[in-house]
Write a protein that holds these residues in place. Structure first.
Motif, PDB file in Angstrom:
ATOM      1  N   ARG A 277     -11.338  -0.938   6.679  1.00  0.00           N
ATOM      2  CA  ARG A 277     -11.230   1.045   5.888  1.00  0.00           C
ATOM      3  C   ARG A 277     -11.036   0.659   4.821  1.00  0.00           C
ATOM      4  O   ARG A 277     -11.764   2.149   3.924  1.00  0.00           O
ATOM      5  CB  ARG A 277      -9.603   1.494   6.951  1.00  0.00           C
ATOM      6  N   TYR A 278     -10.470  -0.331   3.655  1.00  0.00           N
ATOM      7  CA  TYR A 278     -10.847   0.120   2.690  1.00  0.00           C
ATOM      8  C   TYR A 278     -12.129  -1.045   2.139  1.00  0.00           C
ATOM      9  O   TYR A 278     -12.001  -0.749   1.032  1.00  0.00           O
ATOM     10  CB  TYR A 278      -9.647  -1.425   2.598  1.00  0.00           C
ATOM     11  N   GLY A 279     -13.288  -0.922   3.179  1.00  0.00           N
ATOM     12  CA  GLY A 279     -13.948  -1.582   2.352  1.00  0.00           C
ATOM     13  C   GLY A 279     -14.262  -3.255   2.310  1.00  0.00           C
ATOM     14  O   GLY A 279     -15.289  -3.135   1.414  1.00  0.00           O
TER      15      GLY A 279
ATOM     16  N   SER B 117       0.601  -0.445   0.269  1.00  0.00           N
ATOM     17  CA  SER B 117       0.171  -0.267  -0.609  1.00  0.00           C
ATOM     18  C   SER B 117       0.897   1.275   0.008  1.00  0.00           C
ATOM     19  O   SER B 117       1.885   1.519   0.364  1.00  0.00           O
ATOM     20  CB  SER B 117      -1.004   0.024   0.844  1.00  0.00           C
ATOM     21  N   VAL B 118       0.578   1.859  -0.778  1.00  0.00           N
ATOM     22  CA  VAL B 118       1.098   3.122  -0.710  1.00  0.00           C
ATOM     23  C   VAL B 118       0.468   4.205  -0.440  1.00  0.00           C
ATOM     24  O   VAL B 118      -0.718   4.628  -1.858  1.00  0.00           O
ATOM     25  CB  VAL B 118       2.072   3.297  -2.052  1.00  0.00           C
ATOM     26  N   PHE B 119       0.669   5.636  -0.386  1.00  0.00           N
ATOM     27  CA  PHE B 119      -0.706   6.684   0.203  1.00  0.00           C
ATOM     28  C   PHE B 119       0.040   8.032  -0.014  1.00  0.00           C
ATOM     29  O   PHE B 119       1.218   8.111   0.010  1.00  0.00           O
ATOM     30  CB  PHE B 119      -1.288   6.713   1.567  1.00  0.00           C
ATOM     31  N   HIS B 120      -0.875   8.520  -0.958  1.00  0.00           N
ATOM     32  CA  HIS B 120      -0.362  10.025  -1.034  1.00  0.00           C
ATOM     33  C   HIS B 120      -1.560  10.904   0.252  1.00  0.00           C
ATOM     34  O   HIS B 120      -2.669  11.062   0.252  1.00  0.00           O
ATOM     35  CB  HIS B 120      -0.305  10.840  -2.266  1.00  0.00           C
ATOM     36  N   ASN B 121      -0.866  11.338   0.918  1.00  0.00           N
ATOM     37  CA  ASN B 121      -1.859  12.557   1.710  1.00  0.00           C
ATOM     38  C   ASN B 121      -2.411  12.263   3.222  1.00  0.00           C
ATOM     39  O   ASN B 121      -3.211  12.614   2.480  1.00  0.00           O
ATOM     40  CB  ASN B 121      -2.175  14.066   0.761  1.00  0.00           C
ATOM     41  N   ALA B 122      -2.363  11.129   2.813  1.00  0.00           N
ATOM     42  CA  ALA B 122      -2.830   9.979   4.084  1.00  0.00           C
ATOM     43  C   ALA B 122      -2.288   9.222   4.779  1.00  0.00           C
ATOM     44  O   ALA B 122      -0.909   9.244   5.582  1.00  0.00           O
ATOM     45  CB  ALA B 122      -3.553   9.258   2.946  1.00  0.00           C
ATOM     46  N   SER B 123      -2.657   9.561   6.092  1.00  0.00           N
ATOM     47  CA  SER B 123      -1.767   8.550   7.430  1.00  0.00           C
ATOM     48  C   SER B 123      -1.689   6.854   6.978  1.00  0.00           C
ATOM     49  O   SER B 123      -2.483   6.616   5.982  1.00  0.00           O
ATOM     50  CB  SER B 123      -2.994   8.776   8.664  1.00  0.00           C
ATOM     51  N   THR B 124      -0.546   6.206   7.724  1.00  0.00           N
ATOM     52  CA  THR B 124      -0.334   5.592   7.027  1.00  0.00           C
ATOM     53  C   THR B 124      -1.605   3.581   8.010  1.00  0.00           C
ATOM     54  O   THR B 124      -1.710   2.949   7.140  1.00  0.00           O
ATOM     55  CB  THR B 124       1.180   4.924   7.316  1.00  0.00           C
TER      56      THR B 124
ATOM     57  N   PRO C  79      -4.463  -5.547   2.577  1.00  0.00           N
ATOM     58  CA  PRO C  79      -4.850  -5.905   3.583  1.00  0.00           C
ATOM     59  C   PRO C  79      -5.805  -7.557   2.932  1.00  0.00           C
ATOM     60  O   PRO C  79      -6.779  -7.186   1.395  1.00  0.00           O
ATOM     61  CB  PRO C  79      -6.414  -4.589   3.615  1.00  0.00           C
ATOM     62  N   VAL C  80      -6.103  -8.422   3.547  1.00  0.00           N
ATOM     63  CA  VAL C  80      -6.141 -10.225   2.101  1.00  0.00           C
ATOM     64  C   VAL C  80      -7.818  -9.616   3.628  1.00  0.00           C
ATOM     65  O   VAL C  80      -8.274 -10.375   3.962  1.00  0.00           O
ATOM     66  CB  VAL C  80      -5.373 -10.721   2.348  1.00  0.00           C
ATOM     67  N   GLY C  81      -8.645  -9.503   2.606  1.00  0.00           N
ATOM     68  CA  GLY C  81     -10.569  -9.435   2.639  1.00  0.00           C
ATOM     69  C   GLY C  81     -10.588 -10.824   2.101  1.00  0.00           C
ATOM     70  O   GLY C  81     -10.217 -12.174   1.995  1.00  0.00           O
ATOM     71  N   LEU C  82     -12.361 -10.579   1.375  1.00  0.00           N
ATOM     72  CA  LEU C  82     -12.935 -11.582   0.917  1.00  0.00           C
ATOM     73  C   LEU C  82     -11.909 -12.402  -0.222  1.00  0.00           C
ATOM     74  O   LEU C  82     -12.292 -13.110  -0.518  1.00  0.00           O
ATOM     75  CB  LEU C  82     -14.420 -11.622   0.697  1.00  0.00           C
ATOM     76  N   ALA C  83     -11.850 -12.117  -1.355  1.00  0.00           N
ATOM     77  CA  ALA C  83     -11.149 -11.854  -3.119  1.00  0.00           C
ATOM     78  C   ALA C  83      -9.681 -12.567  -2.274  1.00  0.00           C
ATOM     79  O   ALA C  83      -9.608 -13.578  -3.070  1.00  0.00           O
ATOM     80  CB  ALA C  83     -10.602 -10.456  -3.102  1.00  0.00           C
ATOM     81  N   GLY C  84      -9.214 -12.139  -0.839  1.00  0.00           N
ATOM     82  CA  GLY C  84      -7.987 -12.768  -1.009  1.00  0.00           C
ATOM     83  C   GLY C  84      -8.282 -14.086   0.002  1.00  0.00           C
ATOM     84  O   GLY C  84      -7.316 -15.011  -0.600  1.00  0.00           O
TER      85      GLY C  84
END
Length: 457
Positions: free
Chosen positions: A389-391, A375-382, A408-413
């Protein structure tokens, strides 16, 4: 559902046989659970949420026992404060756990989705369809809410699950497991099992013919042990060494708020920042205010030489750049530019989560495409690196690898796929030799597989 208890005595001579039988039941349950429709799985999840709310006082009483023992171990230097913090439950956390289970139920069904469809010839059609992985074993430490997250995601995705929590949360895990068992009594027996003995884990790791995936959550040493002692595929991460880079073009007021949140909001988790990187041109303006704010919050700070020319903090050692503190500790380095920040993150990061704070789009792109992280973010907290939070409803864990699932490993993972071929007496011989019939290989956009897709049209 099945539970096996731990003791402090010599390993039971029947452990191997018992664990083998547990795995066999899980394998059978996984095959039956594949045929449980979405409504059945969702109703079971809602029942789990209700059971957790109904047993709130019992769960909190059990958790208090775990926390009391953990605090004793903390006083003796055996546990860290971060571990104790991850262990604690309260009324708010119980409601969050129940709501998380309901959010998993509300997710779209990950099973039965047609991922691709192709006509090979007239009335000969190939479908790639999402299916459960099968039997998933999870070994995790500290956080009792992890048990519920994992069980909920396994159920929604049609997988059987074997759960092994840390001994520090044993009382909490047992009551939470009992709530799940009570709520899902009508599901196939063995779809979820709780084990507690280390001998059971060691035996489980040998059962690569029955267990399809292992997902460990815990310390670097813990995950490495799992990886080194099984031939079962392992999905997980060993460390959470995350960085925040404050660029010369950053909004410094916003950058201060984000850098503070990334460390202080919840320092005990793997997506908290461990190293702050600051562009040399803004170090003088940015660091004094942020350091004052960190120190007021109890953060223990260490810095490289260039950082300590600006602020008075302890020196960082070479080991600090490769350390996941999991606590109110942070290392700071001043860097020349975004390229130096990328190099530092790639050299010392754990491929988990990195963040760049800048108002310059080109710099953001350089950082985001240059760092090697899930995961790599721009102008957001790690701290946003989280399945909920990813839905995704929740997460089984974080994967820093690049195969099958990442981040993050959810249902698809927790799904894989099968190929289903629908024909009408087709023979391979027809497509061989001098008079071979040609394949059409035509994509069937929007086509959905159902049993007997050709005959039901």
């Amino acid at each position: 559902m099945t539970t096996m208890s731990d003791t402090d005595t010599e390993p039971d001579t029947d452990v191997e046989a018992d664990t083998d039988e547990l795995a066999r039941r899980a394998e059978r349950a996984a095959l039956r659970l594949t045929n449980a429709d979405e409504a059945t799985r969702n109703e079971a999840l809602r029942s789990i949420a209700d059971a957790i709310r109904e047993r709130e006082s019992e769960i909190l009483d059990a958790n208090a026992v775990d926390v009391e023992e953990a605090e004793r171990m903390l006083a003796e230097g055996e546990y860290t404060q971060a571990l104790v913090d991850r262990l604690k439950l309260d009324e708010t956390k119980i409601e969050e756990i129940a709501s998380m289970v309901e959010s998993v139920a509300a997710q779209d069904d990950p099973l039965g989705e047609t991922l691709a469809a192709r006509e090979l010839d007239e009335d000969l059609e190939l479908y790639r369809v999402a299916v459960p992985i099968g039997v998933v074993a999870t070994v995790f430490e500290s956080r009792p809410d992890a048990l519920v997250q994992i069980a909920a995601l396994a159920l929604k995705s049609g997988n059987a699950v074997v759960l092994k929590g840390g001994s520090e949360a044993s009382e909490s895990n047992r009551v939470l497991y009992e709530a799940i068992a009570e709520a899902t009594a009508d599901l196939p027996d063995g779809w979820a099992a709780l084990i507690e003995a280390h001998e059971e884990v060691d035996r489980l790791l040998e059962l690569d013919d029955r267990v399809d995936l292992v997902m460990p959550r815990g310390s670097s040493e813990f995950v490495s042990y799992i990886q080194e002692n099984t031939q079962i595929p392992v999905l997980g991460h060993t460390e959470g060494i995350c960085h925040v880079y404050v660029d010369e073009a950053a909004d410094l007021e916003m950058a201060e708020a984000v850098a503070f949140d990334a460390k202080v909001q919840y320092p005990a988790v793997c997506n908290a920042v461990e190293t702050l990187l600051v562009h040399e041109s803004v170090a003088d303006a940015f660091l004094p205010g942020l350091v004052e704010r960190y120190e007021a919050a109890g953060v223990e700070l260490r810095g490289d030489r260039r950082t300590r020319e600006v602020v008075d903090i302890e020196p960082a050692t070479d080991d600090d750049w490769d350390t996941e503190y999991g606590d109110l500790e942070l290392s700071i380095a001043v860097v020349d530019d975004v390229y130096a920040a990328v190099e530092h993150a790639n050299d010392h990061g754990s491929k988990h989560t990195e963040s760049v704070l800048t108002e310059d789009a080109e710099t953001a792109e350089t950082f985001m495409t240059g760092v090697d992280a899930a995961s790599v973010f721009h102008n957001a907290s790690t701290r946003f690196a989280d399945g909920y939070r990813y839905g995704l409803g929740a997460e089984v864990g974080i994967s820093t690898g690049k195969i099958h699932a990442r981040g993050p490993v959810g249902l698809a993972g927790l799904t894989t796929y099968k190929y289903y071929l629908e024909g009408d007496g087709h023979l391979v011989a027809s497509y061989s030799g001098e008079d071979a019939v040609p394949f059409t290989h035509r994509e069937l956009d929007g086509a959905e597989w159902t049993p007997g897709s050709l005959s039901t049209r």
